[in-house]
Design a protein around this motif. Structure first.
Motif, PDB file in Angstrom:
ATOM      1  N   HIS A   1       3.327  21.627  14.638  1.00 54.98           N
ATOM      2  CA  HIS A   1       2.671  20.341  14.433  1.00 54.98           C
ATOM      3  C   HIS A   1       1.530  20.248  15.437  1.00 54.98           C
ATOM      4  CE1 HIS A   1       6.082  18.134  12.083  1.00 54.98           C
ATOM      5  NE2 HIS A   1       6.093  19.422  11.837  1.00 54.98           N
ATOM      6  N   SER A   2       0.834  19.119  15.467  1.00 52.76           N
ATOM      7  CA  SER A   2      -0.339  19.006  16.338  1.00 52.76           C
ATOM      8  C   SER A   2       0.067  19.012  17.808  1.00 52.76           C
ATOM      9  CB  SER A   2      -1.090  17.704  16.042  1.00 52.76           C
ATOM     10  OG  SER A   2      -0.311  16.611  16.508  1.00 52.76           O
ATOM     11  N   GLU A   3      -0.892  19.385  18.674  1.00 52.62           N
ATOM     12  CA  GLU A   3      -0.616  19.374  20.112  1.00 52.62           C
ATOM     13  C   GLU A   3      -0.314  17.949  20.561  1.00 52.62           C
ATOM     14  OE1 GLU A   3      -2.489  20.947  24.390  1.00 52.62           O
ATOM     15  OE2 GLU A   3      -3.478  21.499  22.496  1.00 52.62           O
ATOM     16  N   THR A   4      -0.967  16.988  19.912  1.00 54.63           N
ATOM     17  CA  THR A   4      -0.703  15.579  20.252  1.00 54.63           C
ATOM     18  C   THR A   4       0.757  15.234  20.015  1.00 54.63           C
ATOM     19  OG1 THR A   4      -2.960  15.063  19.588  1.00 54.63           O
ATOM     20  CG2 THR A   4      -1.421  13.205  19.725  1.00 54.63           C
ATOM     21  N   MET A   5       1.312  15.678  18.878  1.00 54.93           N
ATOM     22  CA  MET A   5       2.727  15.387  18.565  1.00 54.93           C
ATOM     23  C   MET A   5       3.633  16.002  19.624  1.00 54.93           C
ATOM     24  SD  MET A   5       4.703  13.891  16.424  1.00 54.93           S
ATOM     25  CE  MET A   5       6.258  13.921  15.495  1.00 54.93           C
ATOM     26  N   VAL A   6       3.341  17.232  20.005  1.00 60.43           N
ATOM     27  CA  VAL A   6       4.186  17.918  20.990  1.00 60.43           C
ATOM     28  C   VAL A   6       4.104  17.213  22.347  1.00 60.43           C
ATOM     29  CG1 VAL A   6       4.484  20.083  22.274  1.00 60.43           C
ATOM     30  CG2 VAL A   6       4.038  20.154  19.813  1.00 60.43           C
TER      31      VAL A   6
ATOM     32  N   GLU B   1       5.057  16.891   9.064  1.00 60.90           N
ATOM     33  CA  GLU B   1       3.843  16.241   9.569  1.00 60.90           C
ATOM     34  C   GLU B   1       3.231  15.362   8.470  1.00 60.90           C
ATOM     35  OE1 GLU B   1       0.530  17.862  12.625  1.00 60.90           O
ATOM     36  OE2 GLU B   1       0.353  18.604  10.560  1.00 60.90           O
ATOM     37  N   GLU B   2       4.101  14.523   7.875  1.00 62.14           N
ATOM     38  CA  GLU B   2       3.658  13.594   6.824  1.00 62.14           C
ATOM     39  C   GLU B   2       3.433  12.243   7.471  1.00 62.14           C
ATOM     40  OE1 GLU B   2       2.644  12.770   2.993  1.00 62.14           O
ATOM     41  OE2 GLU B   2       4.071  14.421   3.130  1.00 62.14           O
ATOM     42  N   ALA B   3       2.306  11.637   7.219  1.00 63.05           N
ATOM     43  CA  ALA B   3       1.983  10.371   7.879  1.00 63.05           C
ATOM     44  C   ALA B   3       2.794   9.220   7.294  1.00 63.05           C
ATOM     45  CB  ALA B   3       0.498  10.072   7.727  1.00 63.05           C
ATOM     46  N   PRO B   4       3.352   8.382   8.155  1.00 61.73           N
ATOM     47  CA  PRO B   4       4.036   7.193   7.651  1.00 61.73           C
ATOM     48  C   PRO B   4       3.022   6.230   7.009  1.00 61.73           C
ATOM     49  CG  PRO B   4       3.899   7.132  10.053  1.00 61.73           C
ATOM     50  CD  PRO B   4       3.368   8.473   9.621  1.00 61.73           C
ATOM     51  N   PHE B   5       3.452   5.533   5.944  1.00 60.24           N
ATOM     52  CA  PHE B   5       2.659   4.516   5.251  1.00 60.24           C
ATOM     53  C   PHE B   5       1.494   5.123   4.466  1.00 60.24           C
ATOM     54  CE2 PHE B   5       5.415   1.700   7.251  1.00 60.24           C
ATOM     55  CZ  PHE B   5       5.432   1.956   8.616  1.00 60.24           C
ATOM     56  N   LYS B   6       0.469   5.679   5.118  1.00 63.50           N
ATOM     57  CA  LYS B   6      -0.680   6.159   4.323  1.00 63.50           C
ATOM     58  C   LYS B   6      -0.343   7.472   3.635  1.00 63.50           C
ATOM     59  CE  LYS B   6      -3.913   9.078   7.032  1.00 63.50           C
ATOM     60  NZ  LYS B   6      -3.022   9.842   7.860  1.00 63.50           N
ATOM     61  N   THR B   7       0.724   8.188   4.122  1.00 69.44           N
ATOM     62  CA  THR B   7       1.070   9.536   3.639  1.00 69.44           C
ATOM     63  C   THR B   7      -0.090  10.502   3.815  1.00 69.44           C
ATOM     64  OG1 THR B   7       0.447   9.387   1.314  1.00 69.44           O
ATOM     65  CG2 THR B   7       2.587   8.439   1.912  1.00 69.44           C
ATOM     66  N   GLY B   8       0.130  11.792   3.447  1.00 70.94           N
ATOM     67  CA  GLY B   8      -0.844  12.828   3.770  1.00 70.94           C
ATOM     68  C   GLY B   8      -0.595  13.318   5.185  1.00 70.94           C
ATOM     69  N   ARG B   9      -1.488  14.219   5.640  1.00 75.27           N
ATOM     70  CA  ARG B   9      -1.278  14.796   6.968  1.00 75.27           C
ATOM     71  C   ARG B   9      -1.397  13.734   8.046  1.00 75.27           C
ATOM     72  NH1 ARG B   9       1.762  17.954   6.732  1.00 75.27           N
ATOM     73  NH2 ARG B   9       1.596  19.986   5.716  1.00 75.27           N
ATOM     74  N   VAL B  10      -0.531  13.806   9.065  1.00 71.85           N
ATOM     75  CA  VAL B  10      -0.645  12.961  10.258  1.00 71.85           C
ATOM     76  C   VAL B  10      -1.975  13.290  10.917  1.00 71.85           C
ATOM     77  CG1 VAL B  10       0.243  12.620  12.601  1.00 71.85           C
ATOM     78  CG2 VAL B  10       1.843  12.820  10.674  1.00 71.85           C
ATOM     79  N   THR B  11      -2.741  12.244  11.286  1.00 70.32           N
ATOM     80  CA  THR B  11      -4.046  12.516  11.904  1.00 70.32           C
ATOM     81  C   THR B  11      -4.272  11.737  13.203  1.00 70.32           C
ATOM     82  OG1 THR B  11      -4.963  10.769  10.522  1.00 70.32           O
ATOM     83  CG2 THR B  11      -5.216  13.040   9.721  1.00 70.32           C
ATOM     84  N   SER B  12      -3.314  10.912  13.604  1.00 72.91           N
ATOM     85  CA  SER B  12      -3.556  10.128  14.816  1.00 72.91           C
ATOM     86  C   SER B  12      -2.352  10.089  15.748  1.00 72.91           C
ATOM     87  CB  SER B  12      -3.871   8.677  14.423  1.00 72.91           C
ATOM     88  OG  SER B  12      -2.690   8.069  13.918  1.00 72.91           O
ATOM     89  N   LYS B  13      -2.619   9.787  17.020  1.00 72.55           N
ATOM     90  CA  LYS B  13      -1.558   9.658  18.014  1.00 72.55           C
ATOM     91  C   LYS B  13      -0.616   8.521  17.606  1.00 72.55           C
ATOM     92  CE  LYS B  13      -2.690  10.446  22.407  1.00 72.55           C
ATOM     93  NZ  LYS B  13      -3.182  10.201  23.794  1.00 72.55           N
TER      94      LYS B  13
END
Ligand code: GCU
Length: 601
Positions: free
Chosen positions: A361-366, A324-336
């Protein structure tokens, strides 16, 4: 009243309540919060970084009554208050603190979060304070009053706070602590960054007093025409009506609440959910005082010998592992949007399956993955050498398992629950994990249970799978890094595999590292050519494994890990991604894509 009579009545009531409690195997997590009326508490929160937990303990290390959770303000100029949220730093929720503030990059410890919000009560309403995830330990206060705690960084939790809210101004304070401890799950070493904070969204959810709390709706095990389920009604009473309708299937059934729960079954011929046609149906549940709609897919999953069957047909899982690593900004994924970028890359790779590692991972990801037709492996972070003989560690793991299954039990895309990753053989471990698999089956007997093993041994015929845990699971995941941690890449093509079990095997991890843009010969570590060679020869190896029913190479995108300090190459990133964290595709991406698109379509 005769004492014996009152005793009998007392016994009856208690058996009733325990029955009630027993009836609710799942934690009382509100199901499908997306469909609920809610106020978001996301955005800027005030924070106080507190490495000594000075806001919680006094100098005698005793918990204080007037800690930072009181959000105290000077009433007179002589008052001594040595903290002030209103003049402190601010941070964005959801998100980790490590990538938002340079000074918190390596920080592990306590951070106090405070958020002011306005509230005005409605009649006949219950209000829940719902956290989608906080890493790792959260102590939550509302208007200075402690309302509860939660342990575990990747699953949701809630508190019913109706009576604790004030008309007008309110404030919530959360003591977040991501300190690593030996007894924790995961324990003190992990190959991903220990991102701390309120990493997923926070909501104030409003429901009618009597409301639909939880439900499970899916095809009965092994049936493609028998939809079965239950609905729990909070503050409901026996005899209450519950209506379940699936308009597109012209189905509408009624059921009666008994012991807080209404069971039902519906005969129907739904179009079955599958990667090529991820069909979802609108399902509406109605009671006299509440109504909720969800989108649910119907499919069956089972095994037959070493085959995995989706809707009764053999399927090969062409997958990739994702952190659950965010692309580009890195850190936790926080958006759809970030979820969709990762999933779109997996689509381009030709995948029909994803392993969400090493935690839920987040419910959004699932839900986004389900809409895009990805079959999912979902996992709890029982990772490496946790304390298998520690009963609190077991209770913690079991709780994370229960919360994971509770949140996502209605997601057709999830085919497998994984209870562990790379755990060392041993009696305590076997008991611990066997108990967890049994717990998972009790909670959900319709999905497959798995675990990722790295205990394969050298046998006559090559690599031998005979870990006793293989008995307890339905699908055996194998992590094996031929050409990276063991052997040269050129040796991998001829590696043979054998298994003591007539069960499906998934190569849950395989791969090697490369720095995007670094080129050289295929024997030079860290070059894209070396990684590509690892993929080429491991694909040849996997072609020869008869009982292989899928794979999820490690990993879609480079991700941050404090185990990866190699300067100019890793820079705190595990470089086994097929794509760099800045979205650059490495040569191996195309090797795997061709294998998926040309061979296994
Ligand atoms: C292990 C582990 C991963 C880790 C990977 C690696 O197999 O499960 O979490 O990141 O190997 O070493 O890159």
């Amino acid at each position: 009243m005769k004492p014996i009579k009152s005793l009998l009545i007392l016994l009856f009531i208690s058996s009733f309540t325990t029955l009630f409690a027993q009836d609710r195997a799942f934690s009382d997590l509100l199901q499908n919060i997306d469909a609920r009326e809610k106020v978001s508490l996301n955005g800027l929160w005030d924070i106080i970084v507190d490495p000594l937990e000075n806001g919680y303990y006094n100098h005698r290390l005793q918990p204080m009554d007037n800690g930072y959770f009181k959000n105290a303000k000077m009433q007179s100029p002589s008052d001594l208050i040595e903290y002030n949220f209103d003049t402190s730093d601010q941070i964005i929720v959801p998100g980790d603190w490590n990538t938002q503030m340079e000074k918190l990059y390596y920080y592990e410890g306590t951070v106090w979060y405070k958020k002011d919000f306005n509230y005005s009560a409605k009649t006949n309403e219950l209000v829940y304070l719902y956290f989608e995830a906080v890493n790792y330990e959260a102590i939550v206060y509302l208007n200075g009053e402690r309302i509860g705690t939660h342990t575990g960084g990747y699953t949701p939790f809630q508190f019913e706070v109706t009576d604790k809210l004030k008309e007008g101004d309110n404030f919530v304070v959360v003591k977040v602590d991501n300190k690593r401890k030996r007894e924790n799950v995961p324990t003190v070493n992990q190959d991903w960054w220990n991102y701390g904070g309120i990493t997923r969204s926070v909501h104030l959810i409003s429901t009618p007093k009597t409301h639909i709390a939880d439900y499970s709706i899916q095809l009965a095990k092994g049936s493609t025409t028998d939809i079965q389920g239950w609905v729990t009604v909070e503050n409901g009473s026996d005899g209450d009506n519950v209506e379940i309708s699936i308009p597109e299937l012209r189905k509408n059934v009624k059921s009666i609440v008994k012991n807080g729960k209404a069971n039902f079954s519906i005969k129907a011929k739904p179009t079955l959910w599958e990667p090529k046609n991820p069909k979802l149906y609108e399902v509406t549940i109605k009671t006299a005082s509440d109504e909720i709609t969800d989108t649910i897919g119907f499919r069956t999953v089972s095994t037959q010998g070493s085959k995995i069957l989706l809707n009764g047909k053999e399927i090969f899982l062409k997958g990739i592992s994702i952190h659950e690593e965010a692309p580009f900004k890195t850190g936790r994924v926080t958006s759809k949007e970030e979820c969709r970028i990762l999933l779109q890359w997996a689509k381009e790779l030709g995948c029909n399956y994803i392993r969400l590692a090493h935690y839920p991972h987040s419910e959004t990801m699932v839900r986004e993955a389900e809409k895009m037709g990805f079959m999912i492996w979902s996992e709890i972070p029982v990772y490496w050498t946790i304390l298998f003989d520690n009963k609190d560690t077991y209770a913690n793991a079991k709780n994370q398992l229960t919360e994971m299954i509770s949140r996502d039990k209605n997601r057709a895309a999830i085919l497998m629950w994984s209870v562990a990753n790379e755990t060392p053989e041993g009696e305590a471990r076997l008991d611990f994990l066997t108990n967890l698999t049994n717990e998972a089956r009790k909670l959900d007997n319709t999905r497959l249970i798995t675990a990722a093993l790295d205990t394969q041994s050298e046998g006559e015929g090559g690599k031998m799978i005979e870990d006793p845990l293989g008995k307890a699971v339905d699908v055996i995941g194998i992590n094996h890094y031929c050409g990276w941690y063991v052997d040269e890449p050129q040796k991998c093509s001829s590696v043979k595999w054998a298994s003591a079990y007539d069960k499906p095997m998934i190569m849950s991890e395989v791969g090697g590292g490369a720095l995007y843009g670094l080129h050289g010969s295929k024997n030079e570590r860290w070059t894209e050519e070396y990684q590509a060679e690892v993929y080429r020869t491991n694909i040849e190896m996997m072609r020869n494994i008869e009982f292989l029913s899928g794979l999820s190479p490690w990993i879609l995108m480079d991700f941050r890990s404090s185990r990866r300090p190699l300067k100019r190459i890793q820079e705190d990133f595990n470089r086994k991604g097929l794509i760099s964290e800045q979205g650059m595709k490495k040569q191996a991406f195309y090797i795997l894509r061709d294998y998926y698109l040309k061979e296994n379509n």
